[in-house]
Design a protein around this motif. Structure first.
Motif, PDB file in Angstrom:
ATOM      1  N   LYS A  88      -4.072   8.006  -1.540  1.00 15.38           N
ATOM      2  CA  LYS A  88      -4.124   6.953  -0.531  1.00 15.38           C
ATOM      3  C   LYS A  88      -5.343   7.129   0.373  1.00 15.38           C
ATOM      4  O   LYS A  88      -5.956   8.198   0.421  1.00 15.38           O
ATOM      5  N   PRO A  89      -5.731   6.070   1.096  1.00 18.25           N
ATOM      6  CA  PRO A  89      -6.972   6.081   1.880  1.00 18.25           C
ATOM      7  C   PRO A  89      -6.867   6.979   3.116  1.00 18.25           C
ATOM      8  O   PRO A  89      -6.069   6.718   4.027  1.00 18.25           O
ATOM      9  N   VAL A  90      -7.686   8.003   3.172  1.00 17.97           N
ATOM     10  CA  VAL A  90      -7.630   8.981   4.257  1.00 17.97           C
ATOM     11  C   VAL A  90      -8.048   8.359   5.587  1.00 17.97           C
ATOM     12  O   VAL A  90      -7.415   8.605   6.626  1.00 17.97           O
ATOM     13  N   MET A  91      -9.092   7.538   5.571  1.00 20.55           N
ATOM     14  CA  MET A  91      -9.582   6.961   6.831  1.00 20.55           C
ATOM     15  C   MET A  91      -8.563   6.009   7.448  1.00 20.55           C
ATOM     16  O   MET A  91      -8.357   6.001   8.662  1.00 20.55           O
ATOM     17  N   LEU A  92      -7.915   5.191   6.623  1.00 20.58           N
ATOM     18  CA  LEU A  92      -6.884   4.284   7.139  1.00 20.58           C
ATOM     19  C   LEU A  92      -5.730   5.077   7.742  1.00 20.58           C
ATOM     20  O   LEU A  92      -5.279   4.784   8.860  1.00 20.58           O
ATOM     21  N   GLN A  93      -5.249   6.071   7.017  1.00 17.47           N
ATOM     22  CA  GLN A  93      -4.131   6.849   7.528  1.00 17.47           C
ATOM     23  C   GLN A  93      -4.524   7.600   8.801  1.00 17.47           C
ATOM     24  O   GLN A  93      -3.725   7.729   9.722  1.00 17.47           O
ATOM     25  N   GLY A  94      -5.773   8.061   8.875  1.00 15.61           N
ATOM     26  CA  GLY A  94      -6.241   8.720  10.085  1.00 15.61           C
ATOM     27  C   GLY A  94      -6.273   7.790  11.281  1.00 15.61           C
ATOM     28  O   GLY A  94      -5.909   8.175  12.399  1.00 15.61           O
ATOM     29  N   ALA A  95      -6.686   6.541  11.050  1.00 11.55           N
ATOM     30  CA  ALA A  95      -6.724   5.562  12.141  1.00 11.55           C
ATOM     31  C   ALA A  95      -5.318   5.264  12.654  1.00 11.55           C
ATOM     32  O   ALA A  95      -5.088   5.154  13.871  1.00 11.55           O
ATOM     33  N   LEU A  96      -4.363   5.149  11.749  1.00 13.21           N
ATOM     34  CA  LEU A  96      -2.983   4.874  12.152  1.00 13.21           C
ATOM     35  C   LEU A  96      -2.375   6.062  12.895  1.00 13.21           C
ATOM     36  O   LEU A  96      -1.647   5.881  13.876  1.00 13.21           O
ATOM     37  N   ILE A  97      -2.663   7.258  12.433  1.00 12.39           N
ATOM     38  CA  ILE A  97      -2.186   8.454  13.122  1.00 12.39           C
ATOM     39  C   ILE A  97      -2.714   8.490  14.546  1.00 12.39           C
ATOM     40  O   ILE A  97      -1.984   8.768  15.501  1.00 12.39           O
TER      41      ILE A  97
ATOM     42  N   ILE B  64      10.990  -3.442  11.283  1.00 11.54           N
ATOM     43  CA  ILE B  64       9.637  -3.722  10.798  1.00 11.54           C
ATOM     44  C   ILE B  64       8.829  -4.317  11.945  1.00 11.54           C
ATOM     45  O   ILE B  64       9.258  -5.286  12.571  1.00 11.54           O
ATOM     46  N   VAL B  65       7.661  -3.738  12.211  1.00 15.00           N
ATOM     47  CA  VAL B  65       6.837  -4.236  13.315  1.00 15.00           C
ATOM     48  C   VAL B  65       5.461  -4.714  12.860  1.00 15.00           C
ATOM     49  O   VAL B  65       4.766  -5.393  13.622  1.00 15.00           O
ATOM     50  N   ASP B  66       5.044  -4.384  11.621  1.00 21.17           N
ATOM     51  CA  ASP B  66       3.715  -4.813  11.175  1.00 21.17           C
ATOM     52  C   ASP B  66       3.566  -4.496   9.693  1.00 21.17           C
ATOM     53  O   ASP B  66       4.427  -3.840   9.097  1.00 21.17           O
ATOM     54  N   MET B  67       2.470  -4.976   9.103  1.00 22.37           N
ATOM     55  CA  MET B  67       2.133  -4.651   7.728  1.00 22.37           C
ATOM     56  C   MET B  67       0.625  -4.723   7.552  1.00 22.37           C
ATOM     57  O   MET B  67      -0.048  -5.563   8.162  1.00 22.37           O
ATOM     58  N   LEU B  68       0.078  -3.816   6.744  1.00 24.74           N
ATOM     59  CA  LEU B  68      -1.337  -3.822   6.418  1.00 24.74           C
ATOM     60  C   LEU B  68      -1.503  -3.916   4.913  1.00 24.74           C
ATOM     61  O   LEU B  68      -0.624  -3.511   4.149  1.00 24.74           O
ATOM     62  N   THR B  69      -2.655  -4.433   4.499  1.00 27.18           N
ATOM     63  CA  THR B  69      -3.023  -4.443   3.087  1.00 27.18           C
ATOM     64  C   THR B  69      -4.260  -3.579   2.900  1.00 27.18           C
ATOM     65  O   THR B  69      -5.251  -3.739   3.626  1.00 27.18           O
TER      66      THR B  69
ATOM     67  N   GLN C  70      -2.209   2.683  20.610  1.00 26.58           N
ATOM     68  CA  GLN C  70      -3.352   2.761  21.511  1.00 26.58           C
ATOM     69  C   GLN C  70      -4.661   2.242  20.933  1.00 26.58           C
ATOM     70  O   GLN C  70      -5.603   2.003  21.665  1.00 26.58           O
ATOM     71  N   ILE C  71      -4.756   2.070  19.626  1.00 29.10           N
ATOM     72  CA  ILE C  71      -5.990   1.577  19.006  1.00 29.10           C
ATOM     73  C   ILE C  71      -5.751   0.146  18.552  1.00 29.10           C
ATOM     74  O   ILE C  71      -4.828  -0.128  17.788  1.00 29.10           O
ATOM     75  N   HIS C  72      -6.596  -0.766  19.010  1.00 25.67           N
ATOM     76  CA  HIS C  72      -6.323  -2.193  18.817  1.00 25.67           C
ATOM     77  C   HIS C  72      -7.376  -2.912  17.973  1.00 25.67           C
ATOM     78  O   HIS C  72      -7.458  -4.140  18.006  1.00 25.67           O
ATOM     79  N   ASP C  73      -8.172  -2.151  17.211  1.00 24.36           N
ATOM     80  CA  ASP C  73      -9.179  -2.801  16.370  1.00 24.36           C
ATOM     81  C   ASP C  73      -8.987  -2.471  14.887  1.00 24.36           C
ATOM     82  O   ASP C  73      -9.923  -2.576  14.099  1.00 24.36           O
ATOM     83  N   ILE C  74      -7.779  -2.085  14.491  1.00 24.87           N
ATOM     84  CA  ILE C  74      -7.488  -1.811  13.086  1.00 24.87           C
ATOM     85  C   ILE C  74      -7.191  -3.137  12.390  1.00 24.87           C
ATOM     86  O   ILE C  74      -6.234  -3.830  12.750  1.00 24.87           O
ATOM     87  N   PRO C  75      -7.987  -3.542  11.401  1.00 26.88           N
ATOM     88  CA  PRO C  75      -7.728  -4.824  10.725  1.00 26.88           C
ATOM     89  C   PRO C  75      -6.516  -4.724   9.810  1.00 26.88           C
ATOM     90  O   PRO C  75      -6.190  -3.643   9.299  1.00 26.88           O
ATOM     91  N   ASP C  76      -5.842  -5.850   9.589  1.00 33.16           N
ATOM     92  CA  ASP C  76      -4.659  -5.792   8.731  1.00 33.16           C
ATOM     93  C   ASP C  76      -5.010  -5.886   7.249  1.00 33.16           C
ATOM     94  O   ASP C  76      -4.121  -5.819   6.394  1.00 33.16           O
TER      95      ASP C  76
END
Length: 249
Positions: free
Chosen positions: A202-211, A142-147, A181-187
């Motif tokens: 599920k949220p398309v924009m969030l999953q796109g940012a993580l991809i 486990i390296v992180d978690m988002l809500t 590589q992207i460092h502005d994704i809020p948790d």
């Protein structure tokens, strides 16, 4: 299935001189793959997820998403509306016992490349009671978690759910620099999803940012329990290829 040699570029001497975990360069290259027989990219496949995963080559995929249909929510929290009114859609989906969830995660550990990521959607019950045994014997940490703040009130007898959780697992070696590589994704991520669509969309924009954070343009993203196929939408928005399936297609 043809594929090029896996390239996993780490400059150890350079890394020793760097003190920041941030990087604008990604040193992770996934192999180019042909789709397995009977499977095509960027479509909705109707098939069993474990069968799907068994057809993938080891150490070949940089990103996976997994959204199990958790039986524990219905069994342990006892909302009392199973199969009734608003509970019908949730109840109609085939539930996954924990041994099935563990089997999915084990197979994804095999097919992900070194330092590849699995984004695991997690319900509140299992987040509180523990789930680390699901990836025992794998190469996942486990390296992180988002809500995800859904912007609307959901089910609940005591408190009502307004969020869901996404646990970030990484296959060893565990690395951030040169990979994420992207460092502005809020948790805590706010994104509303329209009512009336799939029960667990599920949220398309969030999953796109993580991809985009952990893969390169044209890379392959998998989802063996795709549900609404929101990961397919996220891949199309971010210039990645999708390979995934669901029992209901």
């Amino acid at each position: 299935m043809a594929k090029s040699a896996l390239k996993f570029k780490i400059n150890a001497d350079t890394d020793k001189m760097l003190v920041s975990v941030f990087s604008n360069d990604r040193h992770l290259i996934a192999p180019k793959l042909d789709a397995p027989d009977g499977m095509n990219y960027n479509i909705r496949l109707k098939m069993d997820g474990l069968d799907f995963l068994s057809r993938l080559e080891a150490d070949s995929i940089p990103v996976a998403f997994f959204d199990p249909q958790y039986r524990g929510v219905l069994d342990k929290l006892g909302y009392g509306n199973e199969g009734v009114n608003r509970g019908k859609a949730r109840y109609s989906l085939e539930q996954m016992p924990e041994n099935t969830i563990k089997a999915f995660i084990s197979e994804m550990s095999k097919c992900l490349i070194p330092s590849g990521h699995l984004f695991l959607w997690m319900d509140k019950f299992h987040l509180c009671t523990g789930f680390s045994n699901w990836f025992e014997g794998t190469k996942f940490d486990i390296v992180d978690m988002l809500t995800w703040h859904k912007g609307r009130i959901g089910m609940g007898y005591r408190t009502r759910r307004i969020s869901e959780h996404l646990v970030v697992l990484q296959k060893r070696p565990r690395r951030a620099k040169g990979i994420w590589q992207i460092h502005d994704i809020p948790d805590v991520w706010y994104e509303e999803v329209k009512r009336g669509e799939h029960t667990h969309k599920k949220p398309v924009m969030l999953q796109g940012a993580l991809i985009a954070a952990v893969s390169n343009l044209g890379d392959l993203v998998i989802d063996p329990a795709a549900g609404s196929f929101s990961v397919l939408d996220a891949c199309q928005n971010s210039g990645r290829n999708f390979l995934g399936c669901d029992l209901n297609g």
